[in-house]
Motif scaffolding. Structure first.
Motif, PDB file in Angstrom:
ATOM      1  N   TRP A   1       4.070  16.464   6.151  1.00 21.59           N
ATOM      2  CA  TRP A   1       5.303  17.035   6.690  1.00 21.59           C
ATOM      3  C   TRP A   1       5.172  18.535   6.912  1.00 21.59           C
ATOM      4  O   TRP A   1       5.635  19.082   7.946  1.00 21.59           O
ATOM      5  N   VAL A   2       4.563  19.219   5.942  1.00 23.23           N
ATOM      6  CA  VAL A   2       4.395  20.666   6.094  1.00 23.23           C
ATOM      7  C   VAL A   2       3.538  20.980   7.318  1.00 23.23           C
ATOM      8  O   VAL A   2       3.869  21.855   8.136  1.00 23.23           O
TER       9      VAL A   2
ATOM     10  N   TRP B   1      -2.846  22.119  -2.446  1.00 20.90           N
ATOM     11  CA  TRP B   1      -2.979  22.576  -3.835  1.00 20.90           C
ATOM     12  C   TRP B   1      -1.612  22.690  -4.510  1.00 20.90           C
ATOM     13  O   TRP B   1      -1.432  22.272  -5.658  1.00 20.90           O
ATOM     14  N   VAL B   2      -0.629  23.276  -3.796  1.00 23.57           N
ATOM     15  CA  VAL B   2       0.697  23.455  -4.384  1.00 23.57           C
ATOM     16  C   VAL B   2       1.358  22.107  -4.662  1.00 23.57           C
ATOM     17  O   VAL B   2       1.968  21.894  -5.711  1.00 23.57           O
ATOM     18  N   ALA B   3       1.224  21.181  -3.698  1.00 29.13           N
ATOM     19  CA  ALA B   3       1.825  19.862  -3.909  1.00 29.13           C
ATOM     20  C   ALA B   3       1.211  19.176  -5.119  1.00 29.13           C
ATOM     21  O   ALA B   3       1.905  18.525  -5.906  1.00 29.13           O
ATOM     22  N   GLY B   4      -0.130  19.310  -5.243  1.00 27.85           N
ATOM     23  CA  GLY B   4      -0.771  18.724  -6.422  1.00 27.85           C
ATOM     24  C   GLY B   4      -0.267  19.340  -7.703  1.00 27.85           C
ATOM     25  O   GLY B   4      -0.028  18.639  -8.704  1.00 27.85           O
TER      26      GLY B   4
ATOM     27  N   LEU C   1       0.174  13.532  -0.187  1.00 27.86           N
ATOM     28  CA  LEU C   1      -0.218  13.459   1.216  1.00 27.86           C
ATOM     29  C   LEU C   1       0.996  13.541   2.133  1.00 27.86           C
ATOM     30  O   LEU C   1       0.949  14.168   3.196  1.00 27.86           O
ATOM     31  N   LEU C   2       2.101  12.902   1.724  1.00 27.06           N
ATOM     32  CA  LEU C   2       3.317  12.967   2.533  1.00 27.06           C
ATOM     33  C   LEU C   2       3.836  14.399   2.645  1.00 27.06           C
ATOM     34  O   LEU C   2       4.231  14.849   3.727  1.00 27.06           O
TER      35      LEU C   2
ATOM     36  N   ARG D   1       0.843  -1.184   0.000  1.00 31.41           N
ATOM     37  CA  ARG D   1       0.000   0.000   0.000  1.00 31.41           C
ATOM     38  C   ARG D   1       0.884   1.241   0.000  1.00 31.41           C
ATOM     39  O   ARG D   1       1.670   1.464   0.910  1.00 31.41           O
ATOM     40  N   ARG D   2       0.746   2.046  -1.029  1.00 31.54           N
ATOM     41  CA  ARG D   2       1.589   3.224  -1.179  1.00 31.54           C
ATOM     42  C   ARG D   2       0.859   4.466  -0.661  1.00 31.54           C
ATOM     43  O   ARG D   2      -0.334   4.631  -0.884  1.00 31.54           O
TER      44      ARG D   2
END
Length: 510
Positions: free
Chosen positions: A55-56, A237-240, A50-51, A44-45
């Motif tokens: 962390w942020v 949003w930024v990570a996406g 999300l990671l 399961r990844r």
């Protein structure tokens, strides 16, 4: 499909003529039918998006918790120091009064402890959270003057006894109005006289200060929570957005086959690690801005109160016996005390809200204002003060703010000149403006620093460097700009400096 180790044997091996016999008992010759491949267990990844957000959020939460804790600790330490200063000040004032031992009204020495305490209390104006009272071992016992405290400890014999019976000179007392820090002094009758002994007690209720600290801490925590939620949404949003090229590459890799190797992905922008670091740096910038605003408040408070205290002390030390002179000194000192009270009040309010009424404009006599400024500036140092010019007429401006700005310029001139140096102060009307200036023959300021020295916390070069907070000229500029005016500087190395406060005359400009 899978087979055993003999799956490639000939048909005769798989179907022997004699089904029973030694061959059928050999496990190596057992037929295994082909079937579908079993599913390989997939780990399961956790999505990279999300990671990153996790962390942020974790890092921000830790920093904000630290910020809230440090804020609470700093406010608590500041409140405790304020209470200690208040108690020490009241005690020192009473010791000084008792050491003189003379009634200021009658000029006669005190003959008993009760009169000493009563006269001292009549001249005191305690803070809302303070209580000052005396206790004399006579029938009258309690002596208290001043405004009503949060709780009148002196009227409660049990609480008074707890304070007076304590072997310590300072302690804490639980009252219906919350904890009260107290300090007491044992007062003996004047030398050579008999009479009852007494106690002078100073108390400070800390409940209100603790409540304000709790409110501020809750506000900081709430703002931190809102900021954390906003930052979490932005990070998601930024990570996406950052991971979109990665996702497209993965999808394209899954779609590429032997028949089509021409598929290409155009990726533009920065890498996701650099972008994440940039967002986190923005968060740290916002936090740094919040601490800078708190330090600016403390620096502004200390910087602004130092000059009026010097003026008041100088007038009181030099005050003579002439009634006219005393009236003038009282007027000037009262004006300075009013200005100090206003500075303290406004700085405390500015810590919570941005007040729109920074200026309190009124029609002011320029000659009287210039004379007052000159009189106050002369108390700043042993210099050859010269009043060059006095403007005539009136102007619509804030006299206390203008006084604050010009006296600040005078204080700067004193710091950068030696005893006996000539300092010039004056005012004049030039067209639609009124000018207030301070001129010195100090080391001067290089041209490249003329603009920078008006910035907050900025200090000049070695010629004019001092140990000040770097806020004085910034405050002067703020006062000038609030009047829709400006500050002009004419200076050169070795030729001294002239700072001119330029303020429009008309009321409509203020």
């Amino acid at each position: 499909m899978t087979t055993d180790a003999r799956s490639d044997a000939s048909p005769s091996d798989e179907a022997p003529d004699h089904p029973s016999g030694p061959a059928s008992d050999d496990p190596s010759r057992t037929l295994v039918l082909r079937g579908p491949l079993p599913d390989v267990p997939q780990r399961r990844r956790v999505p990279a998006r999300l990671l990153i957000v996790a962390w942020v959020v974790t890092l921000m939460a830790a920093v904000l918790v630290l910020v809230t804790t440090v804020t609470w600790s700093a406010l608590t330490a500041s409140a405790d120091a304020g209470v200690d200063r208040a108690l020490t000040q009241e005690t020192a004032e009473f010791r000084e009064f008792a050491a003189v031992g003379v009634d200021p009204t009658t000029g006669e020495p005190f003959t008993d402890v009760s009169a000493l305490i009563r006269v001292h209390l009549e001249r005191q104006y305690p803070d809302e959270a303070e209580i000052l009272f005396g206790w004399v071992a006579t029938d009258s016992g309690r002596i208290r003057q001043g405004q009503e405290p949060p709780f009148d400890v002196s009227a409660d014999p049990a609480l008074v006894a707890e304070v007076l019976d304590s072997p310590h000179a300072r302690g804490t007392l639980d009252t219906p109005a919350g904890p009260m820090e107290w300090e007491k002094i044992h007062v003996l009758p004047p030398a050579g006289r008999e009479g009852a002994e007494g106690w002078f007690v100073t108390g400070y209720f800390t409940e209100r200060g603790a409540a304000e600290i709790a409110d501020t801490t809750r506000t900081v925590a709430l703002v931190s929570l809102v900021g954390l939620l906003a930052a979490s949404t932005a990070a998601w949003w930024v990570a996406g957005s950052i991971l979109t090229p990665v996702r497209l590459v993965r999808q394209a890799a899954a779609e590429i086959t032997e028949e089509d190797l021409t598929r290409r992905i155009e990726v533009s922008g920065r890498d996701d690690i650099a972008a994440l670091a940039e967002q986190f740096n923005h968060m740290l910038d916002r936090l740094e801005g919040a601490f800078l605003d708190q330090r600016r408040f403390l620096d502004d408070a200390g910087h602004e109160l130092r000059t009026p205290i010097t003026i008041v002390r100088g007038h009181l030390e030099l005050m003579g016996d002439d009634p006219g002179e005393r009236r003038e000194v009282v007027r000037l000192v009262t004006d300075e005390l009013d200005r100090m009270a206003r500075i303290v009040e406004e700085l405390l309010l500015l810590a919570k809200v941005q007040r729109p009424d920074f200026l309190r404009a009124e029609e002011v006599s320029l000659a009287e204002l210039t004379s007052d400024i000159d009189a106050k500036a002369r108390q700043l140092g042993d210099r050859d003060w010269r009043l060059e010019s006095v403007a005539e007429g009136t102007a619509a401006l804030d006299p206390q703010r203008v006084t604050q700005a010009v006296v600040q310029l005078a204080a700067n001139a004193v710091r950068h000149t030696g005893p006996g140096a000539t300092l010039r102060v004056g005012s004049s009307v030039s067209g639609p403006d009124v000018l207030f200036w301070v001129s010195d023959h100090g080391p001067g300021i290089p041209p490249e620093e003329h603009g920078r020295i008006f910035e907050r916390f900025a200090r000049g070069g070695s010629a004019r460097a001092d140990r000040g907070s770097g806020l004085g000229l910034a405050i002067v500029r703020a006062i000038a700009e609030a009047h829709h005016g400006r500050v002009d500087l004419r200076s050169a190395p070795g030729a001294g400096s002239t700072f001119t406060l330029v303020i429009p005359l008309g009321r409509e400009h203020v």
